[in-house]
Design an enzyme around this catalytic site. Sequence first.
Site, PDB file in Angstrom:
ATOM      1  N   LYS A 168       7.362  -0.680  14.337  1.00 42.87           N
ATOM      2  CA  LYS A 168       6.557   0.532  14.260  1.00 42.87           C
ATOM      3  C   LYS A 168       5.731   0.548  12.980  1.00 42.87           C
ATOM      4  O   LYS A 168       6.222   0.139  11.915  1.00 42.87           O
ATOM      5  CB  LYS A 168       7.462   1.758  14.294  1.00 42.87           C
ATOM      6  CG  LYS A 168       8.280   1.890  15.564  1.00 42.87           C
ATOM      7  CD  LYS A 168       7.431   2.218  16.765  1.00 42.87           C
ATOM      8  CE  LYS A 168       8.287   2.478  17.992  1.00 42.87           C
ATOM      9  NZ  LYS A 168       7.459   2.740  19.181  1.00 42.87           N
ATOM     10  N   ASN A 199       1.851   4.300  17.748  1.00 42.96           N
ATOM     11  CA  ASN A 199       2.167   5.583  18.398  1.00 42.96           C
ATOM     12  C   ASN A 199       1.085   6.638  18.122  1.00 42.96           C
ATOM     13  O   ASN A 199       1.380   7.780  17.761  1.00 42.96           O
ATOM     14  CB  ASN A 199       3.556   6.071  18.003  1.00 42.96           C
ATOM     15  CG  ASN A 199       4.652   5.167  18.537  1.00 42.96           C
ATOM     16  OD1 ASN A 199       5.214   4.354  17.805  1.00 42.96           O
ATOM     17  ND2 ASN A 199       4.948   5.261  19.834  1.00 42.96           N
ATOM     18  N   HIS A 299       5.587  -0.586  29.539  1.00 44.12           N
ATOM     19  CA  HIS A 299       6.406   0.177  28.598  1.00 44.12           C
ATOM     20  C   HIS A 299       7.807   0.380  29.206  1.00 44.12           C
ATOM     21  O   HIS A 299       7.940   0.535  30.415  1.00 44.12           O
ATOM     22  CB  HIS A 299       5.746   1.534  28.382  1.00 44.12           C
ATOM     23  CG  HIS A 299       6.517   2.477  27.544  1.00 44.12           C
ATOM     24  ND1 HIS A 299       7.081   3.629  28.051  1.00 44.12           N
ATOM     25  CD2 HIS A 299       6.831   2.452  26.233  1.00 44.12           C
ATOM     26  CE1 HIS A 299       7.699   4.272  27.072  1.00 44.12           C
ATOM     27  NE2 HIS A 299       7.563   3.586  25.960  1.00 44.12           N
TER      28      HIS A 299
HETATM   29 MG    MG Z   1       4.915   2.113  22.291  1.00 45.16          MG
END
Ligand code: MG
Length: 367
Positions: A168, A199, A299
């Site tokens: 992330k 994100n 996903h």
């Molecule tokens: Mg993602």
Amino acid sequence: MTKIESVETYVLRVPLAKPVADSIYYREFWNIPVTEIRTADGLVGTGYSGVWTGEDLLVEAVDAHLAGLVIGKDAELIGELWRSLYWSPPHWVGRAGVVHMAQGMIDIALWDLAAQRAGMPLWQLLGGSHSSLATYNTNGGWLNFTVEELITDITGMIESGWSKVKMKVGGADPRNDLDRVRQVRAAIGADVTLMVDVNQRWDLIRAKEMARELVDFGVSWVEEPLRPDDIAGHAELVRHSSIPIALGENLYNIDAFAGFLAAGAVDIVQVDVTRVAGITEWLRIAQLAAGLGRWVVPHAGDMMQLHQHLVAGIGADTPAMIEYLPWGLEAFREPVKLVADRIILPDTPGASSAIAPEARRRWGSKR
Ligand code: MG
């Protein structure tokens, strides 16, 4: 004719092994709203979604608005039922989002039933020939980890057999993001495939800067860099960035995907069967994307249970790969089977969506 006799819903609230945060959310549970459809031949098909929140809305949409439209109908007419639900009165309030996802839960249950009736796993019913699938690991690299935790986590994945991992980014300070990516790349070496997931947190100016900077760290794709509905911004970024742009987990119907594809605004298509209206719509989107030369790498909102069948079933020439994220696998009667970094496809008839009775006892409730 295989008559639909009943539609039942419930919710599982499954604790995560450890709390996680990306650039938007911090959560300790994964919620699985479930729809079970029973047919006159005695079979039970299971559909579900996976959400941080709103699971009560999804089961309410099924119970109050959609179940009555399919009870008594022929479970074999999956396409016709999809069309009739799409054009049913709740269309007014949810052609994407809650109502559409609730329709997807019913559609998934119908495909599960179709594969059970056929006596084969769904991937075979769809015509697939792969017996195993590559995965990349996204169960780490969270923003709430310190750099030391991050490196321990990701190097642990590599020791377990993965050669493709994702981390992330999208924190408040982009220099901190770059420093974390740099340290992870240094720790894992040049041969491991590394992706980053924003994100949705960057604007176009920052995304362009970061796409340039990230080239130095051998990043294989940048995921969800911008607001998920910003087609023009993503199209400009795709033209600008030498790193492929991945998105799709926050697009909720085929029209949204068609818009991105027509504008050249996406490279890697991450369509999620639990966010669009089920397997019927997932297959349409995946074929559209694959036909336009994009990779389809879904996903893992379904925790891989359904996508293993779908990715194997569409027979794309591009890499047959799915996202590995093992939250809530204990919820399923037959969780995905992993050997090193590969999923071994199931041979049990159905879509691997059936819920384990013990999981329902432990984590289930009506809402
Ligand atoms: Mg993602």
